[in-house]
Design an enzyme around this catalytic site. Sequence first.
Site, PDB file in Angstrom:
ATOM      1  N   GLY A  67       0.576  -0.914  -0.264  1.00 32.10           N
ATOM      2  CA  GLY A  67      -0.041  -0.116   0.046  1.00 32.10           C
ATOM      3  C   GLY A  67       0.591   1.581   0.174  1.00 32.10           C
ATOM      4  O   GLY A  67       0.742   2.530   0.286  1.00 32.10           O
ATOM      5  N   SER A 113       2.410  -3.403  -4.219  1.00 34.08           N
ATOM      6  CA  SER A 113       2.449  -2.867  -4.815  1.00 34.08           C
ATOM      7  C   SER A 113       2.474  -3.016  -6.487  1.00 34.08           C
ATOM      8  O   SER A 113       2.923  -2.041  -7.080  1.00 34.08           O
ATOM      9  CB  SER A 113       3.198  -1.313  -4.514  1.00 34.08           C
ATOM     10  OG  SER A 113       3.205  -1.141  -3.246  1.00 34.08           O
TER      11      SER A 113
END
Length: 248
Positions: free
Chosen positions: A171, A210
């Site tokens: 994140g 990510s």
Amino acid sequence: MTPLIAGNWKMNGTLADARSLAQEVLGGAQAGGFSCELLVCPPFVHLSAVGGALGEGAVRLGGQDCHTAAGGAHTGDVSATMLRDLGCGYVIVGHSERRADHGEDNALVRAKAEAALAAGLVPIVCVGETLDERIAGQALAVIGRQLKGSVPVGMAAERLVVAYEPVWAIGTGRTATPGDVAEVHAEVRRVLGGLVGESAAQVRILYGGSVKPDNAAELLAQENVNGALVGGASLKAADFLAIAGACS
Ligand code: 13P
């Protein structure tokens, strides 16, 4: 080995969002002819609706967690048996957010993975180091300990998926370098060899942290990277499908 691209929707969206996301992902999967298996893991309360939208089609259903027991007096919990009953084939266990937010340790994660196997689900066992641990040069040691403590022993490896998710990459928009990912995944494979023997070669090892359409191809091309566990980008069907399209 067929790569697995798994979407972890975490605690996001309304029921209507979940339904339409599932429909879009399914539509893309049916049109796309991807060379990977696709999986979505919605919040518990949306599983039934998402399962209904997906049907028996090209996208599999999974849970984000399960309890160690098959049933009983455990207020607020959900068992692996219940997930199986709703059509799940997979369940994520030991995600770093569960380890951090709910104090889950390796022994509990192993018990959850065993409960998943007993219920006929494939557990996706998550491991990963924090930034401090990486800076201290401890990443491989931490991951080795997590694997030895969390992976059920004496199991058929085709029924296991491991996800390497560096905590600092989740994140944050920061990803591990392809070289770091390859190094950790090789170590995961080596440690698994000691735990499940030769069948370690069959375990799918996912990278998470990510993963986006623009970095997926390079990450998925690394040796021992057999798929991805995708958070934020799995909430947009186009991005999730683009990641699936990056599987060779
Ligand atoms: P992000 O893709 O949002 O970094 O999340 C990764 C993750 O935690 C998947 O389980």
